[in-house]
Design an enzyme around this catalytic site. Sequence first.
Site, PDB file in Angstrom:
ATOM      1  CD  GLU A  28      -1.964  -6.842  42.547  1.00  0.00           C
ATOM      2  OE1 GLU A  28      -1.571  -5.885  41.851  1.00  0.00           O
ATOM      3  OE2 GLU A  28      -1.356  -7.283  43.531  1.00  0.00           O
ATOM      4  NE  ARG A  74      -7.276  -2.837  43.918  1.00  0.00           N
ATOM      5  CZ  ARG A  74      -5.961  -2.863  43.939  1.00  0.00           C
ATOM      6  NH1 ARG A  74      -5.318  -4.007  43.744  1.00  0.00           N
ATOM      7  NH2 ARG A  74      -5.277  -1.768  44.153  1.00  0.00           N
TER       8      ARG A  74
END
Length: 421
Positions: free
Chosen positions: A347, A389
Amino acid sequence: MLDIKFIREHPDMVKEGILKKGAGNNIDEVLNLDLQRRELLQKVEVLKNKRNVVSDEIGKLKREKKDAATAISQMDEVKTEIKSIDDELAVIEKSLNQFLLTIPNIPHPSVPVGKLPTDNQEIAKWGEAPVIDFKPKPHWELAEKLDIIDFERGVKISGAGFPLYKGQGAQLQRALINFFLDEAAKRGYKEIQPPLMVNANSATGTGQLPDKEDLMYVATKDELYLVPTAEVPVTNIHRDEILKEDQLPVKYCAYTPCFRREAGSYGKDVRGLNRLHQFDKVELVKFVHPGVSYNELESLREDAELLLQKLGLHYHTLLMCTGDMGFTQTKKYDLEVWSIGQQRWLEVSSISNFESFQARRMNIRFRPRGEGKPEFVHTLNGSALALPRVVAALIEHYQTPEGKVIVPKVLHKYTGFEIIG
RNA sequence: GGAGAGGUGUCUGAGUGGUUGAAAGAGCCGGUCUCGAAAACCGGUGUAGGCUUUAUGUCUAUCGAGAGUUCGAAUCUCUCCCUCUCCGCCA
């Protein structure tokens, strides 16, 4: 928070919405408190009216040099009665307000009902995982070999979850931040550099308090909280303000580090950049007219998706189910980027509409054109994007068989180099 | 951190116990005037909550926040927050 009038008039709708979110329901207690409150209010207001009227009369008598002793003594009882009802009211209002602060926002009808990750709907998918003829390495191996992220020294300096970016790693981070901010500016967001510590009022406004105090780092001596996201300071910019309708939508972007305690363990997330106590993020925040907030949600999603497209990263978009939504949201999309080294989705963005939930807590309104009462704005926000991420997916996606990383073209002018290693 | 001053409506700014929700001016909205505009003039213009016959209705609250004194507080007392000036410290 929800409007007490709305709860009063649509108790079943509210109960149903809360149920869909999988939260406990104390609506009947709220309604009961509301009823008690209004009854006491009526009683005490009659008495206060009497106090005001008689006090005026006393004033007149005194001015006319007449005796006011009778009137004054008559007020003794009224006075004590007002005091006692006011005290009772204060208790009820406090408790009512506490209940209201803990009632979650109710989901939009278009949101799928469910509580499992499989109940989330994939509504879009973009790009593909790169086709490579070697075994892709996870980002932590690449980063360590390239000496661009130092996890161990981060542990020494602060603890787990506080990585140290070095050399081209630090430059890559800085490049991404600048790239995200420039793209946001192009899309009409005004750049903000907010305080990184906020007071309790601000944290209550966006919904972190009173429930989620454990998520934040607190400087207890000064009663300040380290921001878990730029959403908190940036949305609070307009707390207790009345905007002009012509100003809407107000769009802000902000880069900040984010601090999260992340109490508890997350198994597969502990390695590498997957879950950190401190990370960088560019956040987009909008204050919009209530009539257009769902259109604005879609355009916000596009703003965030475009970044992943420009970086050439494979991602998909999820419409989150009722049970996977947070306390404050009515509708939420998550963007997940493909991590080829870990063979899983990560995510990187969460894009939400809060309708008037935050605006009511923060008292952010706008005055309709011409005449009319101020109304609450709708607030929205979305990450664009969370750095770690993205960095993880990026270096895995663009890795070479030799363990170097090719920098995507859009970043060249920001990094000044085209390859890491 | 120390000393002093101060926080009033969208803004400027009066107001030290009794028609002060609050003077005055500006701004804004509407109107008159004008071909149109400006100027001038007239009228209007905070927010929240309660009640009901939902109305040019009525009541309550609100002058940084909270508590207190009083029949009555923007005005008096206390605590806290914030701003400004000077001093100290300092990127």
